[in-house]
Structures are given as C-alpha cells and as structure tokens.
Design a protein around this motif. Structure first.
Motif, mmCIF file in Angstrom:
data_model
loop_
_atom_site.group_PDB
_atom_site.id
_atom_site.type_symbol
_atom_site.label_atom_id
_atom_site.label_comp_id
_atom_site.label_asym_id
_atom_site.label_seq_id
_atom_site.Cartn_x
_atom_site.Cartn_y
_atom_site.Cartn_z
ATOM 1 N N PRO A 1 0.827 -1.212 0.000
ATOM 2 C CA PRO A 1 0.000 0.000 0.000
ATOM 3 C C PRO A 1 0.862 1.263 0.000
ATOM 4 O O PRO A 1 1.922 1.304 0.620
ATOM 5 N N VAL A 2 0.392 2.269 -0.718
ATOM 6 C CA VAL A 2 1.093 3.552 -0.745
ATOM 7 C C VAL A 2 0.936 4.188 0.639
ATOM 8 O O VAL A 2 -0.181 4.326 1.141
ATOM 9 N N PRO A 3 2.059 4.557 1.280
ATOM 10 C CA PRO A 3 1.940 5.151 2.618
ATOM 11 C C PRO A 3 1.320 6.558 2.557
ATOM 12 O O PRO A 3 1.435 7.258 1.556
ATOM 13 N N ASP A 4 0.664 6.930 3.637
ATOM 14 C CA ASP A 4 0.054 8.257 3.732
ATOM 15 C C ASP A 4 1.131 9.235 4.193
ATOM 16 O O ASP A 4 1.522 9.258 5.352
ATOM 17 N N VAL A 5 1.622 10.050 3.243
ATOM 18 C CA VAL A 5 2.706 10.983 3.551
ATOM 19 C C VAL A 5 2.254 12.437 3.430
ATOM 20 O O VAL A 5 3.089 13.349 3.408
ATOM 21 N N ARG B 1 11.677 9.076 1.843
ATOM 22 C CA ARG B 1 12.239 7.963 2.633
ATOM 23 C C ARG B 1 11.156 6.956 3.034
ATOM 24 O O ARG B 1 11.376 5.750 3.004
ATOM 25 N N LEU B 2 9.981 7.422 3.423
ATOM 26 C CA LEU B 2 8.888 6.513 3.799
ATOM 27 C C LEU B 2 8.408 5.695 2.604
ATOM 28 O O LEU B 2 8.128 4.504 2.729
ATOM 29 N N GLY C 1 9.017 -0.037 -0.057
ATOM 30 C CA GLY C 1 9.325 -0.884 -1.206
ATOM 31 C C GLY C 1 8.889 -0.266 -2.514
ATOM 32 O O GLY C 1 8.883 -0.938 -3.546
ATOM 33 N N LEU C 2 8.546 1.004 -2.506
ATOM 34 C CA LEU C 2 8.135 1.717 -3.716
ATOM 35 C C LEU C 2 9.200 2.763 -4.055
ATOM 36 O O LEU C 2 10.116 2.995 -3.276
ATOM 37 N N SER D 1 7.032 -0.147 -7.758
ATOM 38 C CA SER D 1 6.255 0.772 -8.586
ATOM 39 C C SER D 1 6.552 2.203 -8.209
ATOM 40 O O SER D 1 6.961 2.494 -7.086
ATOM 41 N N GLY D 2 6.311 3.102 -9.151
ATOM 42 C CA GLY D 2 6.572 4.506 -8.919
ATOM 43 C C GLY D 2 5.377 5.225 -8.330
ATOM 44 O O GLY D 2 4.231 4.938 -8.656
#
Length: 192
Positions: free
Chosen positions: A132-136, A146-147, A152-153, A185-186
C-alpha cells in the motif's frame, strides 16, 4: 561368597525335561502339509507387503506425476491431462518472483508414482505481494521520499504547485494513499 548354580551335563537334560525326551514322529504326509502351508503363508505375506505395505508401480496404470511448477496454468493442465491425471484448482497466492498465472505449488509433488485419473492440486501465482502507498500528506519531501522507499516503492516524479501550505510539504500522492501497488512501482508526489 559365591553361589554357583548346578547345571546338569548336556547328556542328562532329558532326565530333567521328560517332555523333550522324545518328540512324536512326523510322517511324510504331515511334513508335506506343513511345508505347503508355510509356503502359502510366505507367498501371502509377500503379496501383502508388495501390494499394500510397499506398493510399487508394477501395474501399467501407475505413472510418475510430471513437474508442472513454473508453467502457465493452461499448459500445466494440458501436461497433466496428457499424463491421464486430473487437476484441482486450489486458488492463487502471492509469490515474490513468479509471474501471475504460473503454477507455484502442486500436490502430489513431481516424481511421485500415481494411479491414472488422480487429481493434482495446483496453486497459481497472483504475482508479487502488493504494497500500500503510505500516507505521507503533510510531511516534508525528504521524509515522504524515505517513507515511500522504505515501503518498497520508488518516487517516480515530484511536482511542485503553489499552495498556502509551507514550502516542501507533501500535498498528495499519485496514486492515492492506501492504493496497493506492486513492489518497486513509482509513486508521484505533489508538493507545495
């Protein structure tokens, strides 16, 4: 003090054990009957051991289960059908390196002797596990980068927009936070 048990000489044992003194004579017919039944018992024991306890592929309908690991599901089914074996779909599971749709597990395993029409259970790959894309949102660009890397993205693109937020603060991610992506993935960042 030593105690010694008296043992009669070997030639006098028949005096102490009268039943062993003389065995009844065995006729030729009795000896043949005993030999026949001992032979039948030996053959029966061998058949039970060979067919039930340690079955071997002595019949033509036994064959080895072929190796279908790493093959696409359709091709694996064709190979098993050609070997007179059936298939059972046991669903799919994530795999870090196998492409989606390839067989990653089979039961019974390859090389096992199996009767015809046995069903082989197959599990296919659903591809690598999703991240999952982290909430930044609200973090500065360096920390957000960095997060995302730690998840892993990769950060594929950083866009700057004019906003009321402080300079360098992350406004949103593309795709949105919590979207499941393949590792590596980007993710695009929009920062003020």
């Amino acid at each position: 003090m030593k105690l010694r048990r008296h043992m009669p000489p070997l030639k006098d044992w028949h005096l102490h054990f009268p039943r062993l003194r003389r065995l009844p004579p065995i006729t030729r017919d009795q000896a043949l009957r005993w030999a026949f039944w001992l032979g039948v018992a030996a053959v029966a024991g061998y058949m039970i051991a060979a067919l039930l306890v340690f079955p071997a592929p002595i019949f033509p309908h036994h064959q080895q289960v072929p190796r279908v690991l790493g093959l696409p599901r359709d091709e694996a089914q064709r190979v098993l059908t050609a070997s007179r074996l059936g298939t059972i779909d046991n669903g799919s599971a994530t795999h870090p390196s196998a492409a989606a749709g390839t067989v990653i597990w089979q039961d019974p395993p390859p090389g096992v002797e199996a009767p015809a029409n046995l069903k082989v259970a197959l599990v296919t790959s659903a591809g690598p596990p999703r991240v999952p894309v982290p909430d930044v949102i609200g973090l500065n660009t360096a920390l957000a980068t960095r997060l995302i890397s730690a998840a892993g993205l990769t950060v594929s693109r950083v866009e700057s927009v004019q906003a009321a937020a402080p300079t360098g603060q992350t406004m949103l991610t593309r795709p949105a936070a919590a979207t499941a992506l393949v590792p590596g993935s980007g993710v695009g960042l929009v920062v003020s």
